[in-house]
Design a protein around this motif. Structure first.
Motif, mmCIF file in Angstrom:
data_model
loop_
_atom_site.group_PDB
_atom_site.id
_atom_site.type_symbol
_atom_site.label_atom_id
_atom_site.label_comp_id
_atom_site.label_asym_id
_atom_site.label_seq_id
_atom_site.Cartn_x
_atom_site.Cartn_y
_atom_site.Cartn_z
ATOM 1 N N THR A 248 0.815 -1.214 0.000
ATOM 2 C CA THR A 248 0.000 0.000 0.000
ATOM 3 C C THR A 248 0.850 1.266 0.000
ATOM 4 O OG1 THR A 248 -0.183 0.225 2.423
ATOM 5 C CG2 THR A 248 -1.742 -1.252 1.323
ATOM 6 N N LEU A 249 0.230 2.333 -0.450
ATOM 7 C CA LEU A 249 0.774 3.694 -0.440
ATOM 8 C C LEU A 249 -0.311 4.612 0.090
ATOM 9 C CD1 LEU A 249 2.503 6.204 -1.485
ATOM 10 C CD2 LEU A 249 1.302 5.872 -3.675
ATOM 11 N N SER A 250 0.021 5.467 1.047
ATOM 12 C CA SER A 250 -0.943 6.467 1.505
ATOM 13 C C SER A 250 -0.394 7.865 1.227
ATOM 14 C CB SER A 250 -1.264 6.298 2.990
ATOM 15 O OG SER A 250 -0.104 6.385 3.785
ATOM 16 N N THR A 251 -1.296 8.833 1.034
ATOM 17 C CA THR A 251 -0.879 10.175 0.647
ATOM 18 C C THR A 251 -1.627 11.242 1.430
ATOM 19 O OG1 THR A 251 -2.518 10.698 -1.075
ATOM 20 C CG2 THR A 251 -0.686 9.248 -1.711
ATOM 21 N N VAL B 57 -5.458 6.033 -0.242
ATOM 22 C CA VAL B 57 -4.671 4.810 -0.124
ATOM 23 C C VAL B 57 -4.723 4.116 -1.475
ATOM 24 C CG1 VAL B 57 -4.373 2.593 1.021
ATOM 25 C CG2 VAL B 57 -5.248 4.533 2.306
ATOM 26 N N PHE B 58 -3.553 3.831 -2.036
ATOM 27 C CA PHE B 58 -3.459 3.119 -3.310
ATOM 28 C C PHE B 58 -2.988 1.689 -3.050
ATOM 29 C CE2 PHE B 58 -2.936 7.549 -4.613
ATOM 30 C CZ PHE B 58 -3.733 7.625 -5.749
ATOM 31 N N GLU B 59 -3.580 0.741 -3.798
ATOM 32 C CA GLU B 59 -3.174 -0.660 -3.696
ATOM 33 C C GLU B 59 -3.533 -1.381 -4.984
ATOM 34 O OE1 GLU B 59 -3.549 -4.457 -0.613
ATOM 35 O OE2 GLU B 59 -5.287 -3.146 -0.895
ATOM 36 N N GLY B 60 -2.646 -2.269 -5.418
ATOM 37 C CA GLY B 60 -2.981 -3.183 -6.495
ATOM 38 C C GLY B 60 -3.518 -4.469 -5.913
ATOM 39 N N ALA C 210 -7.768 3.042 -5.836
ATOM 40 C CA ALA C 210 -7.575 4.122 -4.871
ATOM 41 C C ALA C 210 -8.773 4.155 -3.934
ATOM 42 C CB ALA C 210 -7.437 5.470 -5.578
ATOM 43 N N TYR C 211 -8.488 4.236 -2.625
ATOM 44 C CA TYR C 211 -9.522 4.284 -1.594
ATOM 45 C C TYR C 211 -9.416 5.582 -0.804
ATOM 46 C CZ TYR C 211 -9.626 -0.800 -2.356
ATOM 47 O OH TYR C 211 -9.722 -2.045 -2.909
ATOM 48 N N ASN C 212 -10.549 5.993 -0.232
ATOM 49 C CA ASN C 212 -10.553 7.094 0.724
ATOM 50 C C ASN C 212 -9.832 6.630 1.979
ATOM 51 O OD1 ASN C 212 -11.574 8.703 3.059
ATOM 52 N ND2 ASN C 212 -12.768 9.742 1.471
#
Length: 727
Positions: free
Chosen positions: A522-525, A530-533, A541-543
């Protein structure tokens, strides 16, 4: 071998943000100083990264200069051009096809507009971050004949960069420094301590104070774990820290190993190698000057056969803090004392400052395989808290006074007859896929597994002094039947989720369920994202606050790596490394087929308003040739199954059901059946199939062949009756 784009040699590819900073400096300075500053920047060249730049990474948020972006490994980006309000406008900016359709696990590094990343077999790519144009490519020419000597596909988790060089580890145990401008090798060192053991490297290096630090894998095959530091300029070894003791009849190398050897019993463990490999995660605190390493399982999982079921067996499955300048031990915390299930603590570690019970605490956080989320004091290793984030039956809780697990006895297979169900199993509640921490939400985003398997004691087991086999586990793990219904039963029970976890209050905040395990990191910004494959072939992309899905796009293959975000030419980009493979599809092939994807390795990069069209994937078409006449007695076939799962399943799948990453041996051609003994003894080494000459006897090879012929007929029957999960 290096392929170079000549135009790249004429450019330093500085990011727009740094050029703007330089321009502001020049506007306020004397022209002579401006010329000097500009010349210094130009002379520095690509990958001009040092410790201060990584420490001050938030001042240049457009870069991603270390594998976790920062030394604290939070995998959080301050960039805000892409937000929860506009992420639906993301479109493909560019894509790049990688050379090998195998597992892709790398986290890209992006410095001043240039991306450095890896694919299978540790091939390194330098790409223009704005266009995806190849600048150069470096192939370390891994010895693929050794591919059967290490676990979990030909994967590589990425590079490190430092002062104009790119550093990569290889599965055949080398650490290589590459000139970031030309793509040419500068130095190449052998990191293997004992070539009679099956060492390998799949993890990304870290660099601290000019030292390139790398661990190794191979515990399943009988090695002694260690972490080594090399001088970034010369490649000369600076120090080596062993994670488990050496020969108990001899003085240990260090005082901490003299302490650790007292936690082991007998000598069988030393013959087996010991294990404790540090094959993935590290983190660094520059204020405390402490490097944190996560260690793994024992070379034999079976606690009774390894250490007479006695002792903690340090430093297995532990977080260990060491001095990065000297390699000296500072403290340790063991997450799973006496680990008997492959519940490694090699999983991603995050450093953060949290307010706990009204007090600011400098902590290290980890969600290791064992199913508990840990928060420790990172200065002292003192236990703060731990709670279950996934289903667990081996322990009821972590004692808050001692920091030790309270064992239930339910998972002590070495004390029981027959199979014992253990939660979580050997891929854990969370595996190597990185999690991330968002300081704005206070949440950790974990690629969670719901995973259980059966373990069974093998009391008559004797250690086999050979590479390339899984017998060295000392247990019967995940003993699936050939029946596809049994495989499907297990597959349906192995599910995943994206879990948002509150580390202060140790509780779940939200969760998004997935069909299967082994979804991406995961990557959060700061854009509340939150981005995830996913394993089933999407990038999402999630809230970050509530987990609502805001955007997704097809990836054409399973995504297991963690994404990154960066800035180039004033635009924010998000990159996913795509490619199905790794441990799950190769070993548990039948179960992994539920993800419904095929290998197709590429780099996919998105930006707001991106208009590139996703190129069509060109998957291999599977054939089902007619097998030869049935052969072998039931006894031969049973022996062949056992030998196959011991020697071959790590690549070709349990019970010869492939996940599609490497060939499905139920589909051998007539010619391959005819030359089967020659293939096993090395005829296909150039294609990556290792030789088992001297490892398997002619009788064993024949029995394995008998079993594969039987499985080929099984597949025909399954396809005819519509019961197969193979296609």
């Amino acid at each position: 071998m290096t392929v170079v784009n000549a135009a790249y040699l004429k450019s330093d590819h500085r990011s727009s943000s740094r050029l703007k900073q330089l321009g502001l400096f020049c506007a306020a300075s004397l022209s002579s100083l401006c010329v000097a500053a500009g010349s210094a920047q130009a002379a520095a060249g690509p990958a001009d990264v040092d410790g201060q730049r990584i420490i001050n990474a938030d001042k240049e948020p457009g870069n991603w200069m270390s594998t976790g972006r920062t030394y604290d490994e939070q995998r959080f980006s301050p960039l805000t051009q892409i937000t929860s309000d506009n992420v639906g406008k993301l479109g493909l900016a560019w894509q790049y096809k990688l050379d090998f359709d195998r597992g892709v696990e790398a986290t890209p590094i992006v410095v001043d507009g240039v991306m450095y990343t890896t694919g299978a077999f540790a091939v390194v790519y330098a790409l223009d971050g704005a266009t995806g144009k190849l600048l150069w490519k470096f192939d370390p020419k891994e010895d693929r004949a050794k591919s059967g000597q290490f676990c979990c596909d030909a994967v590589n988790r990425g590079v490190a960069v430092w002062k104009g060089r790119v550093y990569v580890g290889t599965n055949d145990g080398r650490l290589i420094a590459i000139d970031a401008k030309t793509g040419q090798s500068v130095w190449d060192v052998d990191t293997i301590a004992d070539h009679d053991r099956s060492y390998a490297i799949s993890g990304a290096p870290r660099i601290v104070h000019g030292k390139v630090i790398i661990g190794n894998g191979g515990a399943e095959y009988g090695v002694r774990g260690y972490v080594t530091a090399y001088d970034a300029d010369s490649g000369k070894q600076a120090w080596r820290f062993y994670t488990v003791p050496g020969d108990p009849d001899k003085p240990q190398e260090t005082p901490e190993l003299q302490m650790a050897v007292k936690t082991w019993t007998g000598k069988a463990w030393f013959e087996q190698g010991g294990g404790g490999t540090a094959w993935d995660s590290m983190a660094y605190d520059p204020d405390l000057n402490l490097l944190y390493i996560g260690t793994g399982n024992a070379s034999m999982w079976n606690y009774k056969l390894r250490s007479e079921a006695k002792g903690d067996n340090l430093f297995l499955s532990s977080i260990v803090a060491i001095n990065p300048d000297t390699g000296k031990y500072v403290w340790h915390y063991q997450t799973t004392p006496g680990d008997a299930w492959d519940m490694t603590a090699t999983q991603h570690m995050i450093l953060a400052d949290l307010n706990i019970n009204g007090q600011p605490r400098k902590v290290i956080m980890q969600a290791p395989k064992n199913g508990f989320f840990y928060v420790l004091d990172r200065a002292t290793g003192k236990f703060i808290s731990a709670e279950k984030y996934a289903p667990v039956n081996w322990a009821s809780k972590i004692d808050p006074k001692t920091g030790r697990p309270v064992f239930t006895g339910d998972a002590s297979y070495w004390e029981k007859k027959g199979p014992v169900l253990v939660r979580p199993g050997f891929w854990g509640g969370h595996d190597w896929q990185p999690m991330s921490y968002n300081p704005a939400t206070g949440l950790v985003y974990i690629p969670k597994h719901v995973f259980a398997v059966e373990y069974e004691d093998t009391p008559d087991y004797k250690y086999i002094q050979h590479k390339r086999n899984f017998y060295q586990l000392g247990v019967g793990a995940a003993a699936m039947k050939d029946d596809p219904a049994d495989m499907e039963k297990w597959a349906k029970s192995w599910t995943g989720a994206l879990l948002a976890w509150d580390p202060v209050h140790q509780k779940k905040v939200w969760e998004v369920p997935y069909t299967t395990i082994f979804n991406g990191g995961t990557l959060s910004t700061a854009g509340n994202l939150v981005f995830e494959g996913t394993a089933d072939g999407r990038v999402v992309a999630y809230n970050a606050k509530d987990g609502s899905k805001l955007w997704q796009s097809p990836a054409q293959s399973g995504v297991i790596a963690a994404p990154v975000t960066y800035e180039a030419n004033g635009a924010q980009y998000v990159t996913f490394m795509v490619g199905w493979g790794g441990a799950f599809p190769t070993f548990a092939g039948g179960a992994s087929l539920r993800a419904g994807v095929k290998p197709w390795a590429q780099v996919l990069t998105y930006k707001l308003g991106g208009t590139a069209e996703l190129a069509k994937a060109e998957y291999k078409v599977l054939q089902t040739p007619e097998p030869p006449a049935r052969a072998g007695t039931p006894e031969d076939i049973a022996m062949g199954k056992d030998a196959f799962n011991g020697h071959c399943s790590q690549c070709h799948g349990i019970n010869a059901v492939s996940g599609g990453v490497v060939p499905d041996l139920r589909r051998l051609s007539a010619a391959q059946h005819q030359m089967f003994p020659m293939i096993v003894q090395g005829a296909y080494q150039s294609l990556g199939m290792p030789s088992y000459k001297g490892v398997l006897t002619e009788t064993q090879i024949g029995q394995i062949h008998d079993y594969l012929i039987k499985r080929a007929y099984d597949l025909q029957d399954e396809l005819k009756n519509g019961h197969s999960i193979a296609d």
